[in-house]
Design an enzyme around this catalytic site. Structure first.
Site, PDB file in Angstrom:
ATOM      1  CG  ASP A  74      58.299 -36.158  32.759  1.00  0.00           C
ATOM      2  OD1 ASP A  74      57.352 -36.699  32.119  1.00  0.00           O
ATOM      3  OD2 ASP A  74      59.078 -36.796  33.478  1.00  0.00           O
ATOM      4  CG  ASP A 113      53.323 -37.350  31.704  1.00  0.00           C
ATOM      5  OD1 ASP A 113      52.879 -38.469  31.396  1.00  0.00           O
ATOM      6  OD2 ASP A 113      54.408 -37.191  32.285  1.00  0.00           O
ATOM      7  CG  ASP A 167      54.115 -42.443  35.957  1.00  0.00           C
ATOM      8  OD1 ASP A 167      53.428 -42.242  36.969  1.00  0.00           O
ATOM      9  OD2 ASP A 167      54.103 -43.527  35.337  1.00  0.00           O
TER      10      ASP A 167
END
Length: 267
Positions: free
Chosen positions: A209, A10, A12
């Site tokens: 996250d 991922d 961001d």
């Protein structure tokens, strides 16, 4: 025999800092991956236009997965491709927006990227205006900020599901999308990598996250949860052990990837 690793990540809040959008703290691990010929596949809610520019800035040339799995992009020269290849998984963006318009007329309260100019989106996100313009170039998903109550959000989610769409929470925005997910694109690319590497054993590492990374992490041999505002929502079955970073963003990413490279004998 030393296994071939493939890393899916991922962006961001994971490889990129949530506030500055910088990956600089992860450079040691990124350089170690490149030196060992280990593919680094970006898998993000960002658009293909954003990710092409980000790869250029990173000096990275590899396949990537855009808009939470809406499209897989394989640049020319990667995976034995003579030309750029784009594989679509999602419903068209204009069809998705028609559904959102119906929901707004029924009383749903939200602000989506399509409602905002590039300058307004830049102010909201901290992106530069050119970056915000690329964020608006969408293929099959629409990020939004929810302005209604929790009860209204539940009704909105149910209405989208009836229309064959999903509402997924990201690190900052909610994402309206089809029934595809980040894992679908990862599975597709993994099969292509397996073709290239032949019988060589592959081990997949995935880093994320937030809840929209859940399925990608579940598919990986080694799931890595990067500390963040919503990372505690990422839970796994008792039979799956996930590595969890001590630090957020690219600092946590860097430490976890370097530790895994050492574990598998990569210098």
């Amino acid at each position: 025999m030393q296994p071939q690793l493939v890393v899916f990540t991922d962006l961001d809040g994971t490889l990129l800092d949530h506030h500055s959008y910088s990956w600089r703290a992860a450079l040691p691990a990124m350089e170690r991956l490149a030196a060992n010929g280990i593919p680094l596949v970006l898998n993000s809610s960002k658009t293909a236009a954003e990710m092409r520019e980000l790869q250029r800035a990173m000096g990275l040339r590899a396949p990537f997965i855009a808009e939470n799995g809406a499209a897989v992009v394989i640049p020319a020269g990667c995976l034995n491709n003579p030309h750029d290849e784009v594989v679509h998984f999602g419903v068209p963006h204009n069809e998705l927006m028609r559904t959102l318009l119906v929901q707004r007329e029924a009383g749903a309260r939200f602000r989506s990227f399509s409602d905002l100019s590039a300058s307004e989106l830049a102010l909201l996100t901290g992106l530069k205006e050119g970056e915000a313009a690329r964020a608006k170039q969408r293929l099959a998903t629409e990020p939004l900020l929810w302005d209604g109550t929790d009860a209204e959000l539940a009704q909105f989610r149910a209405a989208l599901e009836l229309a064959g769409l999903r509402l997924v929470q990201g690190g900052r925005f909610w994402h309206v999308m089809g029934t595809f997910d980040k894992a679908e694109g990862a599975r597709f690319l993994l099969s292509r990598y397996q073709e290239c590497f032949g019988n060589e054993p592959l081990i997949t590492i995935a880093l994320g996250d937030s809840p929209n990374d859940q399925r990608m992490l579940e598919e990986a041999d080694i799931p890595v949860v990067i500390s963040g505002a919503n990372s505690e929502q990422l839970q796994f079955s008792p039979t799956r052990h996930a590595m969890r970073s001590l630090r957020p963003g690219p600092e946590g990413w860097n430490a976890c990837v370097l530790n895994l490279l050492l574990e598998y004998g990569y210098q």
